[in-house]
Structure formats: structure tokens, C-alpha cells
Motif scaffolding. Structure first.
Motif, PDB file in Angstrom:
ATOM      1  N   MET A   1     -21.657  18.569  25.755  1.00 38.71           N
ATOM      2  CA  MET A   1     -22.139  19.234  26.746  1.00 38.71           C
ATOM      3  C   MET A   1     -22.149  18.193  28.025  1.00 38.71           C
ATOM      4  SD  MET A   1     -23.617  21.683  28.539  1.00 38.71           S
ATOM      5  CE  MET A   1     -24.508  22.577  27.422  1.00 38.71           C
ATOM      6  N   ASN A   2     -22.240  17.057  27.571  1.00 40.98           N
ATOM      7  CA  ASN A   2     -21.803  15.650  28.531  1.00 40.98           C
ATOM      8  C   ASN A   2     -20.287  15.748  28.889  1.00 40.98           C
ATOM      9  OD1 ASN A   2     -22.863  13.520  30.282  1.00 40.98           O
ATOM     10  ND2 ASN A   2     -21.652  12.371  28.873  1.00 40.98           N
ATOM     11  N   ALA A   3     -19.558  15.895  27.968  1.00 44.27           N
ATOM     12  CA  ALA A   3     -18.140  15.801  28.448  1.00 44.27           C
ATOM     13  C   ALA A   3     -17.800  16.940  29.338  1.00 44.27           C
ATOM     14  CB  ALA A   3     -17.361  15.958  27.026  1.00 44.27           C
TER      15      ALA A   3
ATOM     16  N   HIS B   1     -19.621  18.581  31.396  1.00 42.24           N
ATOM     17  CA  HIS B   1     -20.117  18.176  32.569  1.00 42.24           C
ATOM     18  C   HIS B   1     -19.407  17.253  33.458  1.00 42.24           C
ATOM     19  CE1 HIS B   1     -23.139  17.692  35.849  1.00 42.24           C
ATOM     20  NE2 HIS B   1     -23.064  16.488  35.584  1.00 42.24           N
ATOM     21  N   ASN B   2     -18.998  16.302  32.662  1.00 41.85           N
ATOM     22  CA  ASN B   2     -17.904  15.331  33.333  1.00 41.85           C
ATOM     23  C   ASN B   2     -16.666  15.796  33.750  1.00 41.85           C
ATOM     24  OD1 ASN B   2     -19.912  13.219  33.031  1.00 41.85           O
ATOM     25  ND2 ASN B   2     -18.930  12.499  30.985  1.00 41.85           N
ATOM     26  N   TYR B   3     -16.144  16.747  32.996  1.00 42.69           N
ATOM     27  CA  TYR B   3     -14.743  17.679  33.388  1.00 42.69           C
ATOM     28  C   TYR B   3     -15.146  18.315  34.449  1.00 42.69           C
ATOM     29  CZ  TYR B   3     -10.769  20.457  32.370  1.00 42.69           C
ATOM     30  OH  TYR B   3      -9.582  21.379  32.406  1.00 42.69           O
TER      31      TYR B   3
ATOM     32  N   GLN C   1     -17.313  17.885  37.123  1.00 42.39           N
ATOM     33  CA  GLN C   1     -17.373  16.981  38.271  1.00 42.39           C
ATOM     34  C   GLN C   1     -16.127  16.572  38.547  1.00 42.39           C
ATOM     35  OE1 GLN C   1     -20.333  17.105  39.605  1.00 42.39           O
ATOM     36  NE2 GLN C   1     -21.783  15.965  38.720  1.00 42.39           N
TER      37      GLN C   1
END
Length: 693
Positions: free
Chosen positions: A1-3, A5-7, A9
């Protein structure tokens, strides 16, 4: 999920910087125009900058990975997939032709807005989430697995027929897009129409050839930003000019009463009536010629030849002699040709003899019967466009590119939002441009016409996109003396509104982006259907991934050049071509797609029967009733126009599926199990999805 989100952004930052740079580019060109830069150079800069931009994205995102090439790695966030799908959807027909249709047809043109918007609701409810859950690459993949024995099935006739339908539908649609590319390029760079087509084709091929769906997706996001800015700026300007309100969706309500008042004035204007009477006289003259064939043809040819000989004998000016030569060259070649030419000219003059119809009046007609015919055609067209939208292969392919089923549903919401930003503006622009022309062009001095009229008249000298002729010789422009092609209206809007030429270049870039974005998706749909569904699934199932992608790229090149050649022949107006594609898609693919999701009893025989019967009925009706295809409008069923042929093809397709399925054995258990899987609750969708082949 964090990956993820970073993608998201990171992508947001990229496109915010891109938008800022694009606005700076516009401001810089505006300053250069004020300093005296020639218009032609501004056109060149817009064309060069946008094509280089798309090519750069194509080079950066090039790939030979099968998943990336076919479905962008299934990792496109919902917001960006929505923007890309909206760009894929807002084709040249939407950007260029739809406003012109509303300008020319008034209320009747809203059928396109309602049909295309409603169609996306059908995509969200009936098709897209289920295709994403299936997790394959193409629409024929789904139909082959559903009706041929489960995921990974070759599908036999179902796959082949679905591929054939994909090619025919997409090819018809892509020809319209490439035609629009030629129109825009020829206007804003001064090159020949055919040369403009191949210039635009180079931009299309860089993206789709190098990076497939991955490159197309990120290019389409950039293209949507250009489309939105290009469409809103001139519309907001006209809105402020005529209503004092920069929000066109609200302002045009106050302009409609003014337009209605102006329309009423023009209907009763004696000078307008004089021009309309002259067109009636011309129509009557053509009717007399038709009644007097073949003698009238021979007498007419002798008269045209006599005029040319007389001009040469008295040493007339070169202009007069050339005009007489053109008249002789354009004269019908034989009595049979005269029937066709004079019938068209008679109809054209009768159309121009009619007074302007009230823009906001629904289904105006000389009688209740005529009004009913227009209403029925409105509803038939809206239904065809809705069902065709839900079956377009290049749009449904985008449902495969998101990370999950839930993201697909969210993506459809964003797609609708981004489409509506344009679609709610189109009716406003039609009204504002119409009011501007009716108020400022009509009644002006014929000898001091705006420069944009001569520009657009010279784009295509054989069939001028706009023509203003002083029919009654009073030196004043009457409405009936203006003949304007709907495809020119949006591109000419900045000049109509008196905006700087840089805005005209911006609108051209927006139209080019709309045509290119859709053409990219359509060409990829055709090449993927041939390479994946025919070559890999049927001809060579052992082909390596590298070979599959290479075959797809080669096929894409071949299809692109064939489509460019077809577009260079100017087969029809953009909206007519697109309408035919929607009717064919609705008749051929909509019934098996819906039945495949919602009726477990539908089987292989039913699907084949439905696709064949739906296609044949639709094509027969088009050929039977379209005059340009050798048919006759007098043969129409219930007076339904040829563009709405799908209203007969869809019921025929559904009926054939039901009858064929019920008269034969039930489908294989794996096919029925696939229906249970794709309609099951979503929580297990991604973990249990069939493995792509």
C-alpha cells in the motif's frame, strides 16, 4: 500500500510540473505573438512541441514486457487511469464535431451527449469491473474463455469472430481520427491534407509502437490536460463576452433567450426570405433537369462547352477561362452521373431554403408525424451510442490496467468526471458560438468578411469547410448565405470570438491530442487482437513474449498505414464514421458481453449466432438505407436513420443468443463457473484471478 501511495505521489508531481511548463509555454507564445511572430510559425511550434512531447513520453516508457505492453503492468492508479480513459474517449468526434452537430442540429444534437455519457454508466455497471476481475488482456480473451471452456481457452470461432468485430469497429473509428489529424495539420501548418495525415501518424506510432499500453496511458494523461485547457479557454472567453460570466455551463442559459430572439428576427427578415426563395428556385431548376433527362444533360453540356469556347474566342481573362474550365470538368460525365449529382444539389438547395430552426426547441417539425420521426431518431441514436460505448474494445481494454477491481470502479467514476468537464461545456459552446455568428457575422458587410472565413475556405478548395456567397447581391451577409461544416466550428472558435491566434493554436493542439489519443488506443486494440488473439492463441501458442510483442508492433505499423490511406480518401464526415462504429459495436459485441456476464445458460453456439446475426442485421440496414453506400432513405424501417442501425442489430443479436443457446446443449461447467467467479464478492478477486496466458 505504501509503495502504491508513493507511486501515486510521484506521478502527481510529474504531471503538476508538466502542467506548469505547459502554461508557461502558452504565455511565452502569447508574448511572441505580441512581438510580431508570424501565425504560421505559431502553428508550427504547437505542432512540433506537442509531437515532440508525445514522442518523448513514448521513448521514455518504451517496453517489450508483455504485461506492460498490453495492460501497462496493471498498476495505473484510478485517478490517472480515469484521465487516460477520458482522453481515449474524447475523440475528434467529441472535441471537433460534437459542438458543430449541436450548432447545426440544435436540440437533436444532444442525443450524442446523452448517449455517450449514459454509455459510460453501462460500462461501469455491466462490463468493466467484471472484465478486470477476469484479468486477461483483450475483449476476445474474455469472450473466448466465457463461451469456449474457461480461462486459457482458445475459444475457436468465438475468438475469431470477436477479433473480426474488433478490427472492423476500431478501423472505422480510427479512420475518423486520422481524418481529423489531417484537417488540423493542414489548417495550422499549411501542408497538404494528405501530408498532414502522415505527419500526425508519425506521432501516433512513436507512442503505440514503442511502449504499447504503457506509453499510451502516460501520453493520454498529458493529452487530457491539453484537451481540457484547449476547450475551456475559448469557451470561457465567449461566455464572458456574451453573458459576463466566465462559467459557460451557467452562463449559456442567459444567452439562449437572446439566441431565440435573434432566430425569430432572421426567420421574418425580408432579405433572408429573398435568399431562401433563390435557393428554392435553384432546387426547382434541378428538378426540371432531372425530369428532362437525358436531353437536359446533353443540352447542359453543350451550354457549358459553348461558354468556355466563347470565353476563349473573346480573349477573356485567365480567371474567367479557368472558371469555365472548372465548370466543364465538374459537369456530370453521363446521364446516370447527372441523376446522382443533381439529386444531391437539389437536396442541398432545399436544405438551405429552410428557415433556421429554434435551437432549444425539441424535435421541431412541419407536422406531428415529422416531429415524431425526429423524436424516434433521437432516442434510437442515444440508445445505439449507449450500447456501443459499453462494447468498444479500446475503451474496455482500459479496465484491465488498474491494480484491482475496486480501483476499476473508482477509475470509471473519475473517467465520468473528466468526461463531464468537457461534455457539460460542449452545449454551452454551441450556443455561444451560434449567437456570436448570428449577431456579428450575419448583417456584416460582404466585402469586409473576417479573415478566418478565407483561411478555412482554403483548407479544402474542392469541398470548402465554410462558404459565404452573396446570393442576392446586396453586399450584406445573410444567414442563408453562410454554409459552414460542423467540423470547423470548434477549431475556428477563437477567431470567431476575436481571441489571439495563440489560442487558435492551442485549440488545434487540443483537437490533435483528442484525435491522437483515441487513435493510439484504437490501433493498439487492433494490433493486440491480431497478435495476441490470433497469432499467439491460435497460430503459435508457443511464441516467446519477445516475439509476441514484435508481431504486435509490426501489425500496428501495417494497420496504421492502411488507416491513413483510407482517411486520405475523405470517406465521410467524422461524426458519421464514428456513429457507424458505435452501431457496429453495439450490434456485434454488446449482446455476448452482457449475456456472458449475467446469463449462465448462454453458450458457444448462442454467442456465435448473436455476433453474426447482430453484425449482419446492422450492416444490412446501413447498406440498405445510406445513400452514400448505395442505399435509399426511402427504404428505412420506421424512418430510422442509417447511423442508428444498431437499434435493430442489438435486439437481433440478443434474440439469436437466446434461441441458439436454448436449442443447444448447456455450456461447459468451466464456462458457467467463470460466470460465478466474476460475479462473486470482490474480496477474493485479485488473489483468485485466472492467470493471464
Amino acid at each position: 500500500m505504501n509503495a502504491a501511495h508513493n507511486y501515486f505521489q510521484r506521478l502527481s508531481r510529474y504531471y503538476l510540473w508538466y502542467t506548469a511548463c505547459f502554461i508557461a509555454f502558452l504565455l511565452a507564445l502569447g508574448l511572441l505573438e505580441r512581438e510580431g511572430m508570424p501565425r504560421l510559425w505559431i502553428g508550427y511550434l504547437f505542432m512540433f512541441a506537442t509531437i515532440v512531447l508525445y514522442a518523448t513520453i513514448g521513448v521514455i516508457t518504451r517496453t517489450s514486457n508483455v504485461s506492460e505492453y498490453y495492460v501497462a503492468g496493471r498498476r495505473v492508479p484510478a485517478l490517472f487511469n480515469g484521465m487516460a480513459t477520458a482522453a481515449d474517449w474524447i475523440s475528434a468526434a467529441s472535441f471537433i464535431s460534437l459542438t458543430g452537430s449541436l450548432y447545426l442540429r440544435g436540440f437533436d444534437g444532444l442525443a450524442y451527449i446523452m448517449g455517450w455519457t449514459g454509455g459510460y454508466c453501462l460500462v461501469a455497471l455491466l462490463i468493466a469491473p467484471y472484465l478486470r476481475k477476469f484479468a486477461q488482456y483483450t475483449v476476445p480473451d474474455f469472450l473466448a474463455a466465457r463461451y469456449g471452456g474457461g480461462a486459457g481457452s482458445r475459444g475457436g470461432p468465438v475468438r475469431v469472430i470477436a477479433v473480426g468485430a474488433t478490427i472492423i469497429i476500431s478501423f472505422t473509428y480510427v479512420v475518423a481520427q486520422i481524418y481529423a489529424v489531417g484537417l488540423i495539420a493542414s489548417r495550422f501548418t499549411g501542408v497538404d491534407f494528405s501530408v498532414g495525415i502522415f505527419l500526425g501518424l508519425a506521432s501516433i506510432l512513436v507512442c503505440s509502437f514503442l511502449g504499447g499500453m504503457r506509453a499510451i496511458t502516460w501520453t493520454q494523461v498529458a493529452q487530457y490536460i491539453i484537451i481540457l485547457v484547449a476547450f475551456l479557454i475559448p469557451t470561457m472567453w465567449l461566455s464572458t463576452k456574451h453573458a459576463g460570466n466566465p462559467v459557460p455551463q451557467i452562463a449559456y442559459g442567459s444567452v439562449l433567450p437572446k439566441l431565440a430572439q435573434r432566430e425569430a428576427q432572421l426567420v421574418h427578415d425580408p432579405r433572408e426570405q429573398d435568399v431562401r426563395d433563390r435557393f428554392l428556385q435553384r432546387a426547382a431548376d434541378y428538378q426540371r433537369r432531372l425530369a428532362g433527362l437525358p436531353a437536359s444533360w446533353a443540352a447542359g453540356k453543350r451550354e457549358v462547352q459553348r461558354k468556355l469556347d466563347a470565353a476563349r474566342l473573346r480573349n477573356a481573362s485567365l480567371t474567367e477561362i479557368r472558371a469555365a474550365e472548372r465548370e466543364l470538368a465538374a459537369y456530370p460525365k453521363n446521364p446516370e452521373d447527372a441523376v446522382r449529382v443533381w439529386t444531391e444539389l437539389k437536396a442541398s438547395n432545399l436544405a438551405r431554403a429552410r428557415p433556421p430552426e429554434p435551437h432549444a426547441t425539441p424535435f421541431p417539425g412541419a407536422s406531428d408525424e415529422a416531429s415524431d420521426i425526429r423524436r424516434n431518431n433521437f432516442l434510437a441514436l442515444a440508445l445505439c451510442l449507449m450500447m456501443g460505448t459499453a462494447a468498444l474494445p479500446h475503451i474496455l481494454m482500459r479496465s484491465y490496467t488498474t491494480p484491482s477491481v475496486n480501483e476499476t470502479r473508482v477509475s470509471v467514476f473519475w473517467t465520468l468526471f473528466f468526461i463531464l468537464l468537457i461534455y457539460l461545456t460542449i452545449p454551452a459552446l454551441a450556443v455561444l458560438a451560434k449567437y456570436d455568428i448570428y449577431t456579428f457575422l450575419v448583417g456584416s458587410d460582404y466585402h469586409h468578411l473576417p479573415s478566418w472565413i478565407s483561411y478555412w475556405a482554403n483548407v479544402d478548395r474542392v469541398n470548402p469547410l465554410i462558404n459565404v456567397t452573396d446570393i442576392n447581391g446586396d453586399g450584406i451577409v445573410q444567414l442563408a448565405e453562410i454554409a459552414i461544416d460542423g467540423d470547423v466550428l470548434v477549431l475556428a472558435t477563437p477567431e470567431i470570438g476575436g481571441l489571439p491566434y495563440v489560442v487558435s493554436g492551442l485549440v488545434a493542439a487540443g483537437g490533435l491530442a483528442a484525435a491522437l489519443s483515441t487513435a493510439d488506443g484504437l490501433l493498439l486494440a487492433i494490433s493486440n487482437a491480431l497478435s495476441h488473439d490470433i497469432y499467439y492463441k491460435i497460430v503459435d501458442p508457443g511464441a516467446s513474449t519477445q516475439k509476441r510483442v514484435t508481431i504486435s508492433k509490426l501489425l500496428l505499423l501495417a494497420v496504421a498505414f492502411i488507416a491513413a490511406y483510407a482517411a486520405s480518401q475523405k470517406p465521410a464526415d467524422i461524426l458519421s464514421l464514428v456513429g457507424a462504429a458505435f452501431s457496429l459495436a453495439a450490434s456485434t459485441l454488446f449482446p455476448p458481453l452482457v449475456a456472458g456476464v449475467f446469463w449462465k445458460r448462454a453458450n458457444h453456439v448462442g454467442a456465435v449466432s448473436g455476433m453474426v446475426v447482430g453484425f449482419v442485421v446492422c450492416l444490412f440496414y446501413m447498406l440498405h438505407t445510406n445513400p452514400s453506400l448505395g442505399g435509399s432513405l426511402a427504404a428505412a424501417w420506421w424512418n430510422i436513420a442509417p447511423i442508428s442501425a444498431g437499434v435493430f442489430g442489438v435486439p437481433a443479436g440478443f434474440a439469436a443468443i437466446v434461441i441458439g443457446s436454448l436449442l443447444t446443449a448447456p455450456p461447459h461447467r468451466s464456462s458457467a463457473g467463470l460466470v460465478d467467479y466474476i460475479r462473486a464478492p470482490e474480496q477474493a478477486a485479485d488473489s483468485q484471478a485466472p492467470t493471464p496466458q
